[in-house]
Motif scaffolding. Structure first.
Motif, PDB file in Angstrom:
ATOM      1  N   THR A   1       7.086   6.752  20.372  1.00 24.61           N
ATOM      2  CA  THR A   1       8.189   7.600  19.914  1.00 24.61           C
ATOM      3  C   THR A   1       7.721   8.711  18.981  1.00 24.61           C
ATOM      4  OG1 THR A   1       8.761   6.288  17.951  1.00 24.61           O
ATOM      5  CG2 THR A   1       9.747   5.608  20.052  1.00 24.61           C
ATOM      6  N   GLY A   2       6.415   8.800  18.727  1.00 25.58           N
ATOM      7  CA  GLY A   2       5.904   9.827  17.825  1.00 25.58           C
ATOM      8  C   GLY A   2       5.596   9.271  16.449  1.00 25.58           C
TER       9      GLY A   2
ATOM     10  N   ALA B   1       0.948   9.098  15.777  1.00 24.40           N
ATOM     11  CA  ALA B   1       0.660  10.026  16.873  1.00 24.40           C
ATOM     12  C   ALA B   1       0.280  11.403  16.328  1.00 24.40           C
ATOM     13  CB  ALA B   1       1.870  10.151  17.788  1.00 24.40           C
TER      14      ALA B   1
ATOM     15  N   CYS C   1       2.437  16.153  13.017  1.00 26.52           N
ATOM     16  CA  CYS C   1       3.033  14.879  13.404  1.00 26.52           C
ATOM     17  C   CYS C   1       3.399  14.884  14.886  1.00 26.52           C
ATOM     18  CB  CYS C   1       4.279  14.648  12.555  1.00 26.52           C
ATOM     19  SG  CYS C   1       5.179  13.144  12.901  1.00 26.52           S
ATOM     20  N   SER C   2       3.268  13.731  15.516  1.00 27.80           N
ATOM     21  CA  SER C   2       3.796  13.518  16.875  1.00 27.80           C
ATOM     22  C   SER C   2       3.185  14.462  17.909  1.00 27.80           C
ATOM     23  CB  SER C   2       5.322  13.665  16.877  1.00 27.80           C
ATOM     24  OG  SER C   2       5.926  12.873  15.902  1.00 27.80           O
TER      25      SER C   2
ATOM     26  N   GLN D   1       6.169   6.859  27.225  1.00 24.61           N
ATOM     27  CA  GLN D   1       6.544   7.765  26.144  1.00 24.61           C
ATOM     28  C   GLN D   1       8.056   7.983  26.195  1.00 24.61           C
ATOM     29  OE1 GLN D   1       3.741   9.287  24.252  1.00 24.61           O
ATOM     30  NE2 GLN D   1       5.405   9.420  22.774  1.00 24.61           N
TER      31      GLN D   1
ATOM     32  N   GLN E   1       9.114  11.757  21.286  1.00 26.86           N
ATOM     33  CA  GLN E   1       7.919  12.312  20.650  1.00 26.86           C
ATOM     34  C   GLN E   1       8.342  13.198  19.487  1.00 26.86           C
ATOM     35  OE1 GLN E   1       5.018  11.528  20.289  1.00 26.86           O
ATOM     36  NE2 GLN E   1       3.485  12.782  21.316  1.00 26.86           N
ATOM     37  N   THR E   2       8.717  12.543  18.385  1.00 27.33           N
ATOM     38  CA  THR E   2       9.176  13.270  17.204  1.00 27.33           C
ATOM     39  C   THR E   2       9.047  12.378  15.978  1.00 27.33           C
ATOM     40  OG1 THR E   2      11.018  14.563  16.285  1.00 27.33           O
ATOM     41  CG2 THR E   2      11.588  12.519  17.432  1.00 27.33           C
ATOM     42  N   GLY E   3       9.000  12.985  14.818  1.00 24.83           N
ATOM     43  CA  GLY E   3       8.969  12.230  13.576  1.00 24.83           C
ATOM     44  C   GLY E   3      10.270  11.471  13.387  1.00 24.83           C
ATOM     45  N   SER E   4      10.193  10.288  12.795  1.00 20.31           N
ATOM     46  CA  SER E   4      11.382   9.443  12.703  1.00 20.31           C
ATOM     47  C   SER E   4      12.406   9.964  11.703  1.00 20.31           C
ATOM     48  CB  SER E   4      10.999   8.003  12.359  1.00 20.31           C
ATOM     49  OG  SER E   4      10.444   7.910  11.063  1.00 20.31           O
TER      50      SER E   4
ATOM     51  N   GLY F   1       7.398   6.568  13.682  1.00 18.32           N
ATOM     52  CA  GLY F   1       7.158   7.170  12.381  1.00 18.32           C
ATOM     53  C   GLY F   1       7.586   6.234  11.267  1.00 18.32           C
TER      54      GLY F   1
END
Length: 330
Positions: A12-13, A17, A31-32, A56, A59-62, A94
């Motif tokens: 999820t990033g 990642a 990030c990510s 996947q 793909q992003t910061g939490s 994240g």
């Protein structure tokens, strides 16, 4: 020879990642940016632990995760857990909101199979990064039979935490994750060792199922401080069904803020007193006459997790006594 477990790793990033320009960049990085296949490919011997399959999902910061993201993660994990050829799921995530996603899954998944959420405080490119070992340890936990029936787990810094208790307590250190009652156990040389079990019910024993959740009610958080004005509370509560009031000490409420919080209750908003101290119990009818005001209290839960619990509770009932019982049970 015992057959290896089949584990799905969902990316999820997050920092795990991430990628820095130099190995000395432990806190400054993009990030990510790494895909889950690339992350897994960099970990020696990961394939010896289990038969791994990666996908996947995000793909992003939490810090970007909202209720829709929680539902998407939960529904995909549930689909995988329902398969006979999947023995467990690991989610790379994240660290900013890892405790919220993990707690949401802890309360809504209907499976005894291991689910482990894992992140890192340093990107894989950094010196002394915790990314590879954290993920390796998470895989080791997910494959082990002793991890069944424990609900959603968070693995970090060789420790195994229950999603119900764990919280990120530092912005940059490797030992950033803490549970107020201690970790459930440790991961040593690729094997989990457990010393306690979660005390509160979860997964199969909760009334919530991710399969039936389509949307989540709006619950907001307001943080108390010396100059907080009544108008701020009224504005934040205006469009919410629930409000976590993060008070000082034992969830204390300044005298000039009592009326706007009571007004929110009259408008149908469920107000929950929490504490900004980060630990301890907010005693019901202790610092405030909660029953008289129609307020709830969090028991020992931190504000961000109290938001998750109230969000789910409001899908079941609006009864104040029933909502309070949820905080004392979960």
């Amino acid at each position: 020879m015992t057959a290896k477990a089949n584990i799905v790793v969902i990316g999820t990033g997050g920092t795990i990642a991430g990628q820095g320009k130099a190995s000395v960049n432990t806190s400054t990085y993009m990030c990510s940016v790494l895909g889950i296949d690339e992350i897994l490919g960099s970990i020696p011997h990961a394939g010896e632990l289990a038969n791994l399959r990666a996908e996947q999902l995000l793909q992003t910061g939490s810090e970007n995760f909202n209720n829709a993201h929680l539902l998407a993660i939960g529904k995909r994990v549930a689909e995988l857990l329902a398969r006979n050829d999947v023995d467990g799921v690991v989610i790379t995530h994240g660290t900013d909101t890892i405790e919220e996603t993990a707690y949401f899954l802890h309360l809504t998944l209907k499976s005894a199979k291991p689910v482990v959420v894992v992140g890192s405080m340093r990107p894989p490119s950094a010196m002394s990064s915790d990314a590879a070992l954290n993920l390796y340890d998470a895989l080791a936990v997910a494959t082990h039979p002793s991890s069944r029936g424990l609900g959603t787990l968070v693995v970090a810094n060789n420790e195994i935490h229950t999603a119900r208790d764990v919280v990120k307590s530092n912005s940059f250190k490797l030992d950033a994750f803490r549970s107020p009652y201690g970790a459930l156990g440790y991961v040593i040389e690729g094997a989990p060792r457990y010393y306690r079990r979660p005390a509160r019910v979860h997964t199969l024993d909760t009334p919530w199922s991710i399969d039936t959740l389509r949307s989540l009610p709006k619950v907001d958080i307001v943080y108390a401080y010396g100059a907080l004005e009544p108008g701020a509370i009224s504005a934040i509560a205006a469009n919410a069904r629930g409000l976590i009031y993060v008070g000082t000490g034992n969830g204390n409420v300044a005298s000039h803020l009592i009326d706007p919080l009571r007004d929110a209750v009259r408008r149908g908003v469920h107000v929950v007193r929490a504490s900004r101290t980060g630990s301890g119990i907010v005693l019901h009818n202790g610092a405030q006459p909660d029953d008289e005001y129609g307020w709830l209290t969090v028991d020992d839960q931190i504000p961000q997790k109290a938001r998750i619990l109230l969000t789910l509770a409001l899908t079941q009932t609006d009864d104040t006594a029933a909502l309070q019982a949820f905080f004392e049970r979960y």
